[in-house]
Design a protein around this motif. Sequence first.
Motif, PDB file in Angstrom:
ATOM      1  N   ASP A  22      14.937 -17.086  -9.340  1.00  0.00           N
ATOM      2  CA  ASP A  22      14.491 -17.828 -10.510  1.00  0.00           C
ATOM      3  C   ASP A  22      15.708 -18.398 -11.234  1.00  0.00           C
ATOM      4  OD1 ASP A  22      13.824 -17.925 -13.571  1.00  0.00           O
ATOM      5  OD2 ASP A  22      11.886 -17.991 -12.528  1.00  0.00           O
ATOM      6  N   LEU A  29      13.266 -13.619  -6.109  1.00  0.00           N
ATOM      7  CA  LEU A  29      11.836 -13.805  -5.878  1.00  0.00           C
ATOM      8  C   LEU A  29      11.410 -13.496  -4.449  1.00  0.00           C
ATOM      9  CD1 LEU A  29      11.448 -17.146  -7.856  1.00  0.00           C
ATOM     10  CD2 LEU A  29      10.859 -14.830  -8.635  1.00  0.00           C
ATOM     11  N   ASN A  67       1.654 -22.372  -5.899  1.00  0.00           N
ATOM     12  CA  ASN A  67       2.788 -21.613  -6.432  1.00  0.00           C
ATOM     13  C   ASN A  67       4.100 -22.252  -5.975  1.00  0.00           C
ATOM     14  OD1 ASN A  67       0.963 -19.791  -7.582  1.00  0.00           O
ATOM     15  ND2 ASN A  67       0.855 -18.633  -5.693  1.00  0.00           N
ATOM     16  N   PRO A  92       3.038 -16.816  -8.897  1.00  0.00           N
ATOM     17  CA  PRO A  92       3.719 -15.776  -8.135  1.00  0.00           C
ATOM     18  C   PRO A  92       4.440 -16.348  -6.915  1.00  0.00           C
ATOM     19  CG  PRO A  92       1.315 -15.533  -7.970  1.00  0.00           C
ATOM     20  CD  PRO A  92       1.584 -16.671  -8.888  1.00  0.00           C
ATOM     21  N   ARG A  99       4.794 -11.567  -8.733  1.00  0.00           N
ATOM     22  CA  ARG A  99       5.857 -12.484  -9.168  1.00  0.00           C
ATOM     23  C   ARG A  99       6.971 -12.555  -8.135  1.00  0.00           C
ATOM     24  NH1 ARG A  99       7.915 -16.726 -11.611  1.00  0.00           N
ATOM     25  NH2 ARG A  99      10.005 -16.405 -12.361  1.00  0.00           N
ATOM     26  N   THR A 100       7.342 -11.425  -7.555  1.00  0.00           N
ATOM     27  CA  THR A 100       8.424 -11.334  -6.580  1.00  0.00           C
ATOM     28  C   THR A 100       7.980 -10.526  -5.371  1.00  0.00           C
ATOM     29  OG1 THR A 100      10.659 -10.437  -6.210  1.00  0.00           O
ATOM     30  CG2 THR A 100       9.375  -9.388  -7.935  1.00  0.00           C
ATOM     31  N   GLU A 118      -0.605 -10.584  -9.795  1.00  0.00           N
ATOM     32  CA  GLU A 118      -0.938 -11.327 -10.999  1.00  0.00           C
ATOM     33  C   GLU A 118      -2.389 -11.772 -11.006  1.00  0.00           C
ATOM     34  OE1 GLU A 118       1.821 -14.502 -11.784  1.00  0.00           O
ATOM     35  OE2 GLU A 118       3.540 -13.173 -11.615  1.00  0.00           O
TER      36      GLU A 118
END
Length: 119
Positions: A22, A29, A67, A92, A99-100, A118
């Motif tokens: 990120d 990620l 995403n 995500p 997210r990761t 998520e």
Amino acid sequence: MSFDPATLTYNEAGLVPVIAQDARSHEVLMMAWMNQEAVERTLSSKRVTYWSRSRQAFWVKGETSGNVQELVDFRVDCDRDCVVALVNQTGPACHTGRRTCFYTSVVDGTETELMAPES
């Protein structure tokens, strides 16, 4: 100085590992692979494009999931055999909905899930 993707050191399968990070938080990620053409596509489109080893095809991150990874910076390591793609991540990054991809911690032999999906 102009960057030439051919100067990267690709493995025997013609691939280089890529860490997606990120751009704002510096959170790692995911990790995936690129061949030379994926590197070229990523740099020209600013949409991160990987090489799927299982499908033997290109995949633009977020093309089907939404995403998206928008490229902010492309960094080459000292040996030129690994790269970091600093990205603006939408949604995500992990196919599990997290997210990761690095959501599992192992400390003193104990595995702990750090986050739930998520969605």
